[in-house]
Design a protein around this motif. Structure first.
Motif, PDB file in Angstrom:
ATOM      1  N   LYS A 172       0.824  -1.213   0.000  1.00 53.20           N
ATOM      2  CA  LYS A 172       0.000   0.000   0.000  1.00 53.20           C
ATOM      3  C   LYS A 172       0.855   1.258   0.000  1.00 53.20           C
ATOM      4  O   LYS A 172       1.915   1.291   0.614  1.00 53.20           O
ATOM      5  N   ASN A 173       0.351   2.285  -0.638  1.00 53.51           N
ATOM      6  CA  ASN A 173       1.072   3.549  -0.666  1.00 53.51           C
ATOM      7  C   ASN A 173       0.793   4.394   0.574  1.00 53.51           C
ATOM      8  O   ASN A 173      -0.313   4.383   1.113  1.00 53.51           O
ATOM      9  N   CYS A 174       1.818   5.101   0.984  1.00 53.98           N
ATOM     10  CA  CYS A 174       1.713   5.987   2.133  1.00 53.98           C
ATOM     11  C   CYS A 174       2.590   7.191   1.833  1.00 53.98           C
ATOM     12  O   CYS A 174       3.205   7.269   0.769  1.00 53.98           O
ATOM     13  N   TYR A 175       2.631   8.141   2.759  1.00 50.04           N
ATOM     14  CA  TYR A 175       3.565   9.248   2.603  1.00 50.04           C
ATOM     15  C   TYR A 175       4.086   9.676   3.965  1.00 50.04           C
ATOM     16  O   TYR A 175       3.330  10.151   4.819  1.00 50.04           O
ATOM     17  N   THR A 218      -5.383   7.312   3.918  1.00 47.16           N
ATOM     18  CA  THR A 218      -5.382   8.667   3.366  1.00 47.16           C
ATOM     19  C   THR A 218      -4.942   8.662   1.902  1.00 47.16           C
ATOM     20  O   THR A 218      -5.556   9.295   1.043  1.00 47.16           O
ATOM     21  N   MET A 219      -3.857   7.933   1.638  1.00 45.11           N
ATOM     22  CA  MET A 219      -3.259   8.010   0.306  1.00 45.11           C
ATOM     23  C   MET A 219      -4.209   7.513  -0.775  1.00 45.11           C
ATOM     24  O   MET A 219      -4.197   8.011  -1.899  1.00 45.11           O
ATOM     25  N   SER A 220      -5.028   6.515  -0.449  1.00 48.44           N
ATOM     26  CA  SER A 220      -5.929   6.004  -1.477  1.00 48.44           C
ATOM     27  C   SER A 220      -6.965   7.079  -1.855  1.00 48.44           C
ATOM     28  O   SER A 220      -7.368   7.171  -3.016  1.00 48.44           O
ATOM     29  N   ILE A 221      -7.369   7.892  -0.892  1.00 51.11           N
ATOM     30  CA  ILE A 221      -8.295   8.993  -1.200  1.00 51.11           C
ATOM     31  C   ILE A 221      -7.586  10.032  -2.082  1.00 51.11           C
ATOM     32  O   ILE A 221      -8.125  10.485  -3.086  1.00 51.11           O
ATOM     33  N   TRP A 222      -6.364  10.349  -1.689  1.00 54.88           N
ATOM     34  CA  TRP A 222      -5.568  11.300  -2.462  1.00 54.88           C
ATOM     35  C   TRP A 222      -5.392  10.805  -3.900  1.00 54.88           C
ATOM     36  O   TRP A 222      -5.546  11.560  -4.863  1.00 54.88           O
ATOM     37  N   GLU A 223      -5.099   9.525  -4.036  1.00 54.29           N
ATOM     38  CA  GLU A 223      -4.872   8.965  -5.378  1.00 54.29           C
ATOM     39  C   GLU A 223      -6.138   8.979  -6.235  1.00 54.29           C
ATOM     40  O   GLU A 223      -6.068   9.174  -7.449  1.00 54.29           O
ATOM     41  N   TYR A 232      -4.568  22.638  -5.420  1.00 52.75           N
ATOM     42  CA  TYR A 232      -5.323  22.061  -4.296  1.00 52.75           C
ATOM     43  C   TYR A 232      -4.395  21.082  -3.609  1.00 52.75           C
ATOM     44  O   TYR A 232      -3.455  20.571  -4.206  1.00 52.75           O
ATOM     45  N   SER A 233      -4.657  20.863  -2.343  1.00 46.61           N
ATOM     46  CA  SER A 233      -3.703  20.104  -1.535  1.00 46.61           C
ATOM     47  C   SER A 233      -4.405  19.023  -0.721  1.00 46.61           C
ATOM     48  O   SER A 233      -5.627  18.850  -0.806  1.00 46.61           O
ATOM     49  N   THR A 234      -3.616  18.339   0.088  1.00 43.43           N
ATOM     50  CA  THR A 234      -4.167  17.328   0.995  1.00 43.43           C
ATOM     51  C   THR A 234      -5.108  17.939   2.032  1.00 43.43           C
ATOM     52  O   THR A 234      -5.792  17.191   2.737  1.00 43.43           O
ATOM     53  N   VAL A 292     -14.642   8.072  -2.908  1.00 37.80           N
ATOM     54  CA  VAL A 292     -13.222   8.142  -2.561  1.00 37.80           C
ATOM     55  C   VAL A 292     -12.790   7.031  -1.586  1.00 37.80           C
ATOM     56  O   VAL A 292     -11.632   6.980  -1.183  1.00 37.80           O
ATOM     57  N   ALA A 293     -13.739   6.158  -1.237  1.00 40.56           N
ATOM     58  CA  ALA A 293     -13.413   5.114  -0.257  1.00 40.56           C
ATOM     59  C   ALA A 293     -12.673   3.962  -0.936  1.00 40.56           C
ATOM     60  O   ALA A 293     -13.145   3.432  -1.933  1.00 40.56           O
ATOM     61  N   SER A 294     -11.512   3.587  -0.403  1.00 40.14           N
ATOM     62  CA  SER A 294     -10.781   2.468  -1.024  1.00 40.14           C
ATOM     63  C   SER A 294     -11.468   1.144  -0.701  1.00 40.14           C
ATOM     64  O   SER A 294     -11.346   0.178  -1.430  1.00 40.14           O
ATOM     65  N   ILE A 295     -12.198   1.094   0.393  1.00 45.04           N
ATOM     66  CA  ILE A 295     -13.125  -0.022   0.644  1.00 45.04           C
ATOM     67  C   ILE A 295     -14.518   0.597   0.742  1.00 45.04           C
ATOM     68  O   ILE A 295     -14.800   1.367   1.654  1.00 45.04           O
ATOM     69  N   GLN A 296     -15.365   0.263  -0.227  1.00 36.86           N
ATOM     70  CA  GLN A 296     -16.714   0.832  -0.229  1.00 36.86           C
ATOM     71  C   GLN A 296     -17.667  -0.042   0.582  1.00 36.86           C
ATOM     72  O   GLN A 296     -18.617   0.441   1.164  1.00 36.86           O
ATOM     73  N   VAL A 297     -17.391  -1.332   0.560  1.00 36.07           N
ATOM     74  CA  VAL A 297     -18.259  -2.284   1.246  1.00 36.07           C
ATOM     75  C   VAL A 297     -17.384  -3.251   2.038  1.00 36.07           C
ATOM     76  O   VAL A 297     -16.442  -3.825   1.491  1.00 36.07           O
TER      77      VAL A 297
END
Lengths: 512, 512
Positions: free
Chosen positions: A88-91, B67-72, B287-289, B311-316
């Motif tokens: 998984k990606n992180c920062y 967080t990163m998955s939302i950012w991506e 725009y930023s984090t 934006v959820a990396s797990i929706q269900v």
């Protein structure tokens, strides 16, 4: 040649004020030749090919869009593959506090001289200077210690895409040795050494694929010597490329097993299935924008960059070749139809309709930028319902009929170019490989700029000795790697350098 | 409530040594309540929801995979859209030399106090201190000057995804105010003001879509006052969000027209079609984090994060609910089939089969992480060939038959959740908007934590005066923006603060 034509029109707006039309200064032939002055050629081609712009801080470079699209293509591949591996990606932050940075002794000794320190914000001195990450082991692992408690928290597999800073003083080179560069760094922790070992190789295979499948560059997979391994790690594997023109090996990417050394320093423990306290096994692995420099060095020629089709943001450039007394508009339309046909088939195609440049200038310009295939469309092509395709790699020209098979034909040509680039690079690299068994042969091969495969006793003192004995203007020889693919080592074979019994075949050479 | 159950088992490995199985410390209910202690609630929810880990350098935060998955996701959308606009990605260095940084006076005055300076590498002092970019106008524009010669070099449209550093001293807050953050920054140059103006709005519309379509947060598009505009720019547009709990506006993203100010300082000239020397018109936008922090603040509740499905990396999340005397294996199989069905339909689904946690613990855990929809599968569901779906946003439960329409039903529920989140957020935001016409009404509304819409004379001195008169523990009121969507301004309407004739309606309030 078009490039001569073009040079005549090379008048910048800010020097030649009276010219009505401004000509670009790019794409107009290289001053240096790859075979004659490699270093200057390289500096020139990365700038003229619009990949790099030199920056007013030494060792820092601007990565232009022509570079970034290549980086993004590799990133899409690699990021997709590691996500399949559930990484998984992180920062993590850019900054490291000095205490944490210095926690692992061997590691910091390896990096300390290159660390950049922030000591001021605005006009205020910081209470404690703060380091900029040269790599993130010490940034991340205090938190691995916090997050990992039990065996169910393992494996922990994280990656980040980021910039790192190594304030090197040896002469900087775009992509290859820069003070800031972009990379991915993976950091994983496992319950067992076996899992860590397996991942090291799985990642290394992805690195091989980046080089061989995307950048069309042959690499050797192998293990680094103790002297050359990652500071603080257990063992380092790498993919090693070779630059025939300079006779130097270049470390392409590394996948390290860190063993339990960092785990010990950062107290990364977990309760195993039996309820006992154990220490994790860790890996870290990275590839950087250096990959792109290797690509330029290996494939570029005296006309400029040569991009492998798989990483080229423009794979095909369509250039109209108008003639006087011929309907230019019809040619333009024919170009547009061609672009549409090829784009629909998923190819990356653009047309260059600029009316202030000659076709010859455009040929040179796109050759400089390394576009794999040029399609020329002139009145004759229009009449015959064909296009002329010209390969960047070998200048081969072929007329391709415009019919239902056009896209397939062009696609096939691109696949051919990709394979040809790899084959040619491999042939050149292989021609540089020299097997030696004695010190005299070794010195001779080194002088001939070879990538030397030699039987070695695998002793650190011997490698140090070889370095000392080959020290000179060109730099000392060192081990590149011991290839996983080992030739047979006949019993009684002696180390080329020490005369002791050889333990393995190892690649040696000068390197970047 | 499951969270109470779960708390009992909250024994960390490193404290309670004798426990055979280690329990996670996450997902076990929040100590603080959003309505009672918003600041503490926010700090707690970003950590317990595994978005952020606090770091040992103040103002720096670790962005975890959640967080990163939302950012991506947002990055994939925005990057795709700007590529359609023919904006290209590049990467400029992290470092700026002091001379260049200070070239634009107003600009550097805005940023100087926050600039971090590198003064040492290894043990050596640098000859000249080097700044870390707080933003890249001055990093990039010297090269725009070099690259732009003629009108055919325009527009020049570049973007970069990178980290920037602003060493702020006012209290840091994860995502919202951090010393390093991730963002994109676009920098474009045009031949005409009309083109620049058009792009400002085109980008602003993408920012609106990020907030409204992805993060389900209503925003107001508008223009910043002269006092609040970007330092050195011509005018600034923004999308403004509002946090009802604190009664503060928050600048969501900004799209600036820089006019010709930087062009003048950095000599970015071109020869226009008539052969005359002209100056470019420039924009910059970012725009930023911070976006992610606004999302947490707006949607989160006392059970934890609430993620919009888009934006959820797990929706269900599918959770087996075994009972004693019932065949657990069959339930597990049913869960797996459900995951497979929904995954095939393109949904992001995972099952939580961990056998060391109770279903109740898992409910709490995934509620804390804000997963939009939970599917519970127990013996009754197995018997009835159904699943129970529970919405995160409103806790609504519904039994869904397992048939050909399952994926469609679930997909529909996710779309509903996305819309409901936006609607609820809009309703709350709208309830905070207060139209005032006099100073007394203004002060009253400010005390009531409103987002205040007031007629204003548009004079900088008046805004300064309002700031001075409202100064206090909570921070002064300032303009948020003048909305593009202006209510009718009846002739004779006076400014709420100065009593002069009003020129426009403007939003005022305290802000982040």
């Amino acid at each position: 040649m078009a490039s001569n034509d073009a040079k005549k029109t090379n008048v910048g707006a800010k020097s030649g004020g009276k010219k009505k039309e401004v000509k670009k200064e790019t794409g107009l032939g290289l001053f240096y030749k790859k075979g004659e002055n490699f270093g200057e050629w390289y500096s020139e081609v990365v700038v003229s090919g619009e990949m790099i712009e030199y920056y007013d801080i030494s060792g820092c470079y601007i990565l232009r869009p022509w570079t970034m699209s290549i980086w993004e293509t590799m990133q899409a591949f690699f990021d997709g593959e590691i996500k399949k591996m559930k990484i998984k990606n992180c920062y993590f932050p850019l900054f490291v506090s000095p205490g944490v940075l210095q926690r692992e002794k061997d590691h910091i000794e390896g990096f300390a001289p290159e660390v950049a320190w922030v000591t001021k914000s605005g006009e205020s001195e910081l209470e404690v200077p703060i380091a900029i990450r040269p790599t993130s082991e010490t940034v991340m692992y205090p938190y691995y210690s916090k997050w990992i408690r039990g065996h169910r928290d393992l494996p922990l597999k994280l990656n980040q895409w980021c910039n790192v800073v190594r304030w090197e003083f040896s002469h900087p080179t775009p992509f290859i040795r820069s003070r800031e560069f972009l990379w991915q760094e993976g950091h994983t922790a496992f319950a067992t050494k076996a899992e860590a070992d397996a991942e090291v190789l799985e990642i290394l295979e992805l690195y091989r694929r980046i080089y061989e499948e995307y950048l069309a560059i042959p690499v050797v997979k192998g293990k680094k010597s103790e002297l050359e391994k990652f500071a603080g790690g257990l063992y380092t594997t790498s993919v090693e490329a070779f630059i025939p023109n300079t006779g130097r090996g270049i470390q392409g990417a590394t996948s390290h097993c860190l063993g339990q050394n960092f785990a010990k320093m950062f107290e990364i423990n977990f309760e195993n299935e039996k309820g006992e306290k154990s220490m994790v096994w860790q890996n870290s692995w990275a590839y950087s924008t250096r990959t792109i420099g290797v690509m330029v060095m290996v494939h570029g020629d005296d006309k400029g960059l040569v991009l492998p089709p798989k990483v080229a943001s423009i794979q095909v450039i369509v250039i109209p070749v108008p003639y006087k007394d011929v309907d230019t508009q019809k040619i333009i339309e024919f170009c547009k139809t061609t672009v549409a046909t090829l784009s629909e088939a998923g190819l990356c195609v653009e047309a260059d309709f600029r009316d202030n440049y000659s076709p010859g200038w455009k040929y040179s310009h796109w050759e400089m930028k390394g576009v794999p295939l040029r399609i020329e469309i002139g009145p004759k092509d229009l009449a015959n319902n064909q296009v002329r395709a010209v390969r960047r790699d070998n200048s081969a020209k072929v007329d391709v009929p415009v019919n239902d098979e056009l896209a397939e034909r062009v696609n096939g040509m691109l696949a051919d170019i990709q394979q040809s680039l790899f084959d040619a690079a491999k042939q050149k690299r292989d021609a540089c490989i020299k097997v030696v068994k004695t010190w005299d042969e070794f010195v001779e091969a080194l002088n001939q700029k070879k990538m030397i495969l030699a039987p070695w006793c695998n002793e650190e003192e011997v490698e140090k000795d070889v370095k000392a004995r080959t020290k000179g203007e060109m730099g000392a020889a060192k081990t590149l790697c011991s290839p996983f693919d080992q030739p047979e080592l006949h019993p009684g074979t002696l180390c080329f350098a020490s005369g002791k019994p050889a333990k393995k075949w190892t690649y040696w050479g000068r390197s970047y």
